[in-house]
Design a protein around this motif. Structure first.
Motif, PDB file in Angstrom:
ATOM      1  N   LYS A   1       0.833  -1.134   0.007  1.00 33.50           N
ATOM      2  CA  LYS A   1       0.014   0.062  -0.082  1.00 33.50           C
ATOM      3  C   LYS A   1       0.875   1.388   0.274  1.00 33.50           C
ATOM      4  O   LYS A   1       1.593   1.473   0.797  1.00 33.50           O
ATOM      5  N   GLY A   2       0.891   2.048  -1.080  1.00 34.02           N
ATOM      6  CA  GLY A   2       1.460   3.230  -1.131  1.00 34.02           C
ATOM      7  C   GLY A   2       0.853   4.381  -0.366  1.00 34.02           C
ATOM      8  O   GLY A   2      -0.534   4.377  -0.651  1.00 34.02           O
ATOM      9  N   VAL A   3       1.489   5.207   0.325  1.00 34.16           N
ATOM     10  CA  VAL A   3       0.883   6.546   0.772  1.00 34.16           C
ATOM     11  C   VAL A   3       1.013   7.537   0.076  1.00 34.16           C
ATOM     12  O   VAL A   3       2.297   7.992  -0.121  1.00 34.16           O
TER      13      VAL A   3
ATOM     14  N   LYS B   1      -0.550  21.623  -5.428  1.00 34.82           N
ATOM     15  CA  LYS B   1       0.596  21.090  -5.025  1.00 34.82           C
ATOM     16  C   LYS B   1       0.833  19.751  -5.891  1.00 34.82           C
ATOM     17  O   LYS B   1      -0.057  19.117  -6.057  1.00 34.82           O
ATOM     18  N   LYS B   2       2.022  19.391  -5.964  1.00 37.37           N
ATOM     19  CA  LYS B   2       2.210  18.199  -6.759  1.00 37.37           C
ATOM     20  C   LYS B   2       2.068  16.925  -5.781  1.00 37.37           C
ATOM     21  O   LYS B   2       2.564  17.021  -4.623  1.00 37.37           O
ATOM     22  N   THR B   3       1.529  15.808  -6.171  1.00 35.73           N
ATOM     23  CA  THR B   3       1.138  14.586  -5.503  1.00 35.73           C
ATOM     24  C   THR B   3       2.422  14.069  -4.936  1.00 35.73           C
ATOM     25  O   THR B   3       3.525  13.730  -5.765  1.00 35.73           O
ATOM     26  N   GLU B   4       2.772  13.687  -3.878  1.00 38.21           N
ATOM     27  CA  GLU B   4       4.044  13.276  -3.366  1.00 38.21           C
ATOM     28  C   GLU B   4       3.813  11.696  -2.798  1.00 38.21           C
ATOM     29  O   GLU B   4       2.956  11.357  -2.234  1.00 38.21           O
ATOM     30  N   PHE B   5       4.651  10.821  -3.192  1.00 38.54           N
ATOM     31  CA  PHE B   5       4.734   9.418  -2.724  1.00 38.54           C
ATOM     32  C   PHE B   5       5.432   9.572  -1.562  1.00 38.54           C
ATOM     33  O   PHE B   5       6.661   9.571  -1.583  1.00 38.54           O
ATOM     34  N   ALA B   6       4.795   9.441  -0.371  1.00 37.04           N
ATOM     35  CA  ALA B   6       5.336   9.541   0.714  1.00 37.04           C
ATOM     36  C   ALA B   6       6.087   8.479   1.462  1.00 37.04           C
ATOM     37  O   ALA B   6       7.075   8.629   1.905  1.00 37.04           O
ATOM     38  N   TYR B   7       5.359   7.495   1.435  1.00 35.82           N
ATOM     39  CA  TYR B   7       5.962   6.123   2.070  1.00 35.82           C
ATOM     40  C   TYR B   7       5.294   4.812   1.647  1.00 35.82           C
ATOM     41  O   TYR B   7       3.923   5.084   1.082  1.00 35.82           O
ATOM     42  N   ILE B   8       5.694   3.866   2.055  1.00 35.83           N
ATOM     43  CA  ILE B   8       5.126   2.545   2.109  1.00 35.83           C
ATOM     44  C   ILE B   8       4.651   1.993   3.204  1.00 35.83           C
ATOM     45  O   ILE B   8       5.149   2.233   4.347  1.00 35.83           O
TER      46      ILE B   8
END
Length: 250
Positions: free
Chosen positions: A139-141, A150-157
């Motif tokens: 699951k990616g957050v 704002k640009k969508t950020e891939f924050a963490y798994i």
């Protein structure tokens, strides 16, 4: 459940080596782990479960008494308590998973596993399993998905729950916890994300949000999943999957 499906690996530490966790009572932590086992068996009575405890607690007698018909493998071992105190529970979790992949009979037989923190369960596991690709599913957050500015950020798994083959885990994630930088707020979740980026991994995120229930031992939070929240999570995921920057992850 089909024997080729991933066994459930529940990562436990009855004794909380990380002094910063909200739930520290050993009896409560034990009971919550057993509640998790009960809920997983409610979801599917045929599941094979590996309950691996990093504080040396052996659940064998308790699970044999409470779940006599279930296939449950108990693996107690002693984590490095000082390192867990230094680097946090994410470090301890990494050591637990590494131990289980080397010593679990169920995991060796399947060649894969679905990891879940021991006080939690996934209500829609059967639906998640439909998207199991034999390699890895996380699951990616993502942050700022709904923001027009704002640009969508891939924050963490989200490392509370994931599915992965043993080969992929050993190749990419077995040592991820060694790169935790607790003082900088760079935990296991960010370390997993770093691996995904550095190795340019693709097609590894779940296309549906897992519905995670239970209690977080670190925060003491009861995870609740009202309809409004579930719908928002689905919409968030749809938008991320449609984005040019992140579509390759699904």
């Amino acid at each position: 459940m089909n024997s080729t499906h991933p066994p459930i690996l529940l990562t436990s530490s009855v004794v909380a080596h990380d002094t910063g966790v909200a739930l520290s009572d050993t009896q409560e932590r034990t009971q919550l782990a057993l509640e998790s086992v009960r809920e997983w068996l409610r979801i599917d009575p045929g599941l094979r479960i590996v309950l691996c405890d990093g504080s040396g607690f052996d659940f064998s007698e308790l699970v044999a008494d409470r779940f006599p018909q279930a296939d449950i493998e108990c693996l107690p071992f002693h984590n490095d308590a000082e390192r867990v105190r230094q680097f946090g529970r994410g470090y301890g979790e990494g050591e637990i998973v590494r131990y289980a992949t080397k010593h679990s009979r169920f995991i060796a037989q399947a060649g894969c596993f679905a990891k879940c923190t021991s006080k939690l369960w996934v209500e829609n596991y059967a639906e998640c399993l439909k998207h199991w690709n034999g390699n890895m599913r996380f699951k990616g957050v993502f942050l700022d998905v709904f923001s027009p500015w704002k640009k969508t950020e891939f924050a963490y798994i989200d490392t509370r729950f994931y599915m992965v083959s043993c080969d992929s885990y050993r190749r990419y994630f077995e040592d991820a916890h060694l790169h935790i930088r607790k003082e900088q707020g760079h935990g296991l979740e960010e370390c997993f994300r770093d691996v995904v980026r550095e190795k340019a991994l693709a097609h590894i995120l779940l296309p549906i949000p897992p519905v995670i229930a239970g209690i977080g031992g670190g925060t003491g939070t009861h995870y609740r999943n009202p309809l409004k929240r579930r719908l928002k999570e689905k919409l968030r995921l749809q938008l991320v999957r449609a984005s040019r920057d992140h579509a390759h992850l699904f």
